[in-house]
Design a protein around this motif. Sequence first.
Motif, PDB file in Angstrom:
ATOM      1  N   ARG A  19     -91.865  17.642  78.892  1.00 16.66           N
ATOM      2  CA  ARG A  19     -90.733  16.885  79.420  1.00 16.66           C
ATOM      3  C   ARG A  19     -91.219  15.666  80.192  1.00 16.66           C
ATOM      4  O   ARG A  19     -90.655  14.569  80.063  1.00 16.66           O
ATOM      5  N   ALA A  20     -92.297  15.839  80.957  1.00 11.12           N
ATOM      6  CA  ALA A  20     -92.867  14.704  81.695  1.00 11.12           C
ATOM      7  C   ALA A  20     -93.379  13.640  80.738  1.00 11.12           C
ATOM      8  O   ALA A  20     -93.191  12.434  80.955  1.00 11.12           O
TER       9      ALA A  20
ATOM     10  N   SER B  71     -92.807  21.939  80.713  1.00 13.78           N
ATOM     11  CA  SER B  71     -92.638  20.959  81.787  1.00 13.78           C
ATOM     12  C   SER B  71     -93.497  19.727  81.534  1.00 13.78           C
ATOM     13  O   SER B  71     -93.058  18.586  81.757  1.00 13.78           O
TER      14      SER B  71
ATOM     15  N   ARG C 109     -93.014  21.126  90.059  1.00 11.23           N
ATOM     16  CA  ARG C 109     -93.329  22.191  89.104  1.00 11.23           C
ATOM     17  C   ARG C 109     -94.687  21.937  88.449  1.00 11.23           C
ATOM     18  O   ARG C 109     -95.493  22.859  88.280  1.00 11.23           O
ATOM     19  N   LEU C 110     -94.925  20.691  88.092  1.00  9.08           N
ATOM     20  CA  LEU C 110     -96.197  20.342  87.444  1.00  9.08           C
ATOM     21  C   LEU C 110     -97.370  20.585  88.391  1.00  9.08           C
ATOM     22  O   LEU C 110     -98.432  21.051  87.963  1.00  9.08           O
TER      23      LEU C 110
ATOM     24  N   TYR D 183     -98.015  24.371  88.443  1.00 11.70           N
ATOM     25  CA  TYR D 183     -98.659  24.839  87.211  1.00 11.70           C
ATOM     26  C   TYR D 183    -100.093  24.332  87.110  1.00 11.70           C
ATOM     27  O   TYR D 183    -100.948  24.996  86.523  1.00 11.70           O
TER      28      TYR D 183
ATOM     29  N   ASP E  71     -93.483  27.762  80.185  1.00  9.02           N
ATOM     30  CA  ASP E  71     -92.753  26.819  81.039  1.00  9.02           C
ATOM     31  C   ASP E  71     -93.658  25.679  81.497  1.00  9.02           C
ATOM     32  O   ASP E  71     -93.211  24.533  81.633  1.00  9.02           O
ATOM     33  N   SER E  72     -94.928  25.988  81.738  1.00  9.74           N
ATOM     34  CA  SER E  72     -95.860  24.934  82.179  1.00  9.74           C
ATOM     35  C   SER E  72     -96.048  23.897  81.086  1.00  9.74           C
ATOM     36  O   SER E  72     -96.031  22.681  81.352  1.00  9.74           O
TER      37      SER E  72
ATOM     38  N   LEU F 212     -89.413  18.102  88.939  1.00  8.38           N
ATOM     39  CA  LEU F 212     -90.363  18.297  87.843  1.00  8.38           C
ATOM     40  C   LEU F 212     -91.786  18.044  88.312  1.00  8.38           C
ATOM     41  O   LEU F 212     -92.722  18.753  87.929  1.00  8.38           O
ATOM     42  N   ARG F 213     -91.962  17.052  89.183  1.00  6.56           N
ATOM     43  CA  ARG F 213     -93.301  16.748  89.711  1.00  6.56           C
ATOM     44  C   ARG F 213     -93.841  17.939  90.495  1.00  6.56           C
ATOM     45  O   ARG F 213     -95.019  18.282  90.400  1.00  6.56           O
TER      46      ARG F 213
ATOM     47  N   ALA G 259     -99.842  17.892  79.140  1.00  5.77           N
ATOM     48  CA  ALA G 259     -99.335  18.801  80.174  1.00  5.77           C
ATOM     49  C   ALA G 259    -100.456  19.275  81.084  1.00  5.77           C
ATOM     50  O   ALA G 259    -100.257  19.483  82.286  1.00  5.77           O
TER      51      ALA G 259
END
Length: 602
Positions: free
Chosen positions: A316-317, A313, A334-335, A338, A309-310, A331-332, A374
């Motif tokens: 996706r960014a 994510s 989540r990043l 991670y 998922d990290s 999303l920010r 990422a």
Amino acid sequence: MQRVATRREAGELRETGSLVEAVFRNVESRGRKPALCWKDGHGWTSLSYEGFKGRIEDFAAGLASLGVEAGSRVALVSKNRVEWPISDLAIQSLGAVTVPIYPTLEAAQIEYILNNSGACVAIVEDQSLLEKVLGMRGGTPALRNIIVMGGDAGGAEEVHRFEDVERSGEENPLEDWEERWRSIGREDVATVVHTSGTTGMPKGAVLTHGNLLSNLEGTLEALPVRTDDIFLSFLPLSHIFERTSSQFLALTLGATTYYAESFEKVPENLREVRPTVALSVPRLYEKVYDRVRAQATEGSALRRRLFEDSVGSGRRAYAIERDGGEVGPVLRARLALYDRLIFRKLREALGGQVRFFVSGGAKLGAEVGEFFYAAGIRVVEGYGLTETSPVITCNRLGRLRFGTVGLPISGTEVRISHDGEIQVRGPGVMRGYLDDEEATAEAFTEDGWYRTGDIGEFDEAGYLRITDRSKNLIVLSTGKNVAPQPIETSLVTAPHISQAILLGDGLKYVSALIVPDYDAARRELGTAAKDGELSEDERVRALIQKDLDAATAGFASYERPKRFALLARELSHESGELTPTLKVKMRVVRKRYGGIIEKLYS
């Protein structure tokens, strides 16, 4: 205070007449700042810009006493060490020409380059290389003197120790030395760099001071290099990519370069030096990606899910930012989570302060680039050739497009011919091949564009994408054309594949030689078996077959390998199967593994 290299910096460089002058500009303003650093028996030591110039002056005077003058050609056969740039700039300061030679080449190739270049002096690294060059003296009539950096001269009249030549120059300085180097112009030849020779004996690309300076100017406009940057140098300086970027880019800007102890010690040196910029071929990034992914898959189901998922994510960014959008708050967040749980440790393992990596020499898989993105590490992929000094295109920070090699640098034009070949025109393109009018004529179109031999296309944003080498295209007996590079790139990002080489030219189907990631296979199978045993293990073949099917699912059926063979060890430069920048020497591979290849088609 941090200062970013801008168009003004590139403009100042345009006012200089030679690489020597471009480097020496820094002595007055940054005299005591470390220019070069290396590890000796007592740890890391350094040479300031002021001290660097002094040693160049002394060694240049010593070379002059051995008959080196404007137009002379001097061979430089050594791994990366502080004497390399001292020698390079001392040679050039006399108006002479540096001829770099990979120290790992076979004796016959070294002898060929010495003769092809007409080198009158050879500067070698150690006793082993000294003995190798001495052994070919009868076949190198132009070679009058040999200088050994580390080792004993052995009493031979034509052999001199590096420190003795330098000391001689210190005691007998050249009164007109500054006048000599200030008289060098952009049209003067700086170096003759021989191509890797993957398909035969190498050709010597003649590069002028103007060729290399224009390349530096374009690179400075494309990348935000800073005067306080720290470079870690580990690719061979004999290769134009490392020499232009880690040596001349850093030195003309006034940055600091550290020499890694060896390629094997790069991970340790990254943590010690804590560089802000480093250059490498894709293999290093692939290995880091494979190692981190393997560690994640070894953990619990939760850990594997967090890792997937990290990375997802981060990708996706990247996609949002690539298309000009802005990452949203969810999303920010989540990043950020991670980053604390996973990616901060990776950055610390790479030194903790890398601003960006540069990748060149081969194609970087988009999956690998997106993984580093990422993790908060930008990998800037570029493209170039020895004959173009070398940079033709590169991505820009903030405008990365993985799967492409970026936009042309300033002053360089790129076009795609009717048959898909990438062609280049600009101030970085070589003068021609040394004493080879026929090869030079073949390298250029009738209207003056350099023919790269690479196949490519521009995407909708004007970024260049390399699809393959024209000479590497596999033409099947069915008439189908297969570009191996995209398939090989996909294969080496698979969980259990370390190296992959596609075959099939003139035959009815594609096959592959594959080196498994034996460590990953051992973990998967829970065994301690050795590599050779695993290469014959049907369980390993099953893992590779599964990886192969998944990695090539998006390719046409005729492009997917129908059969494959497992090799018991990695191909390497030391064993003669790879060039110094880790490209496969197909003629060597076909000869060495001819029996295995024959069985794939029997």
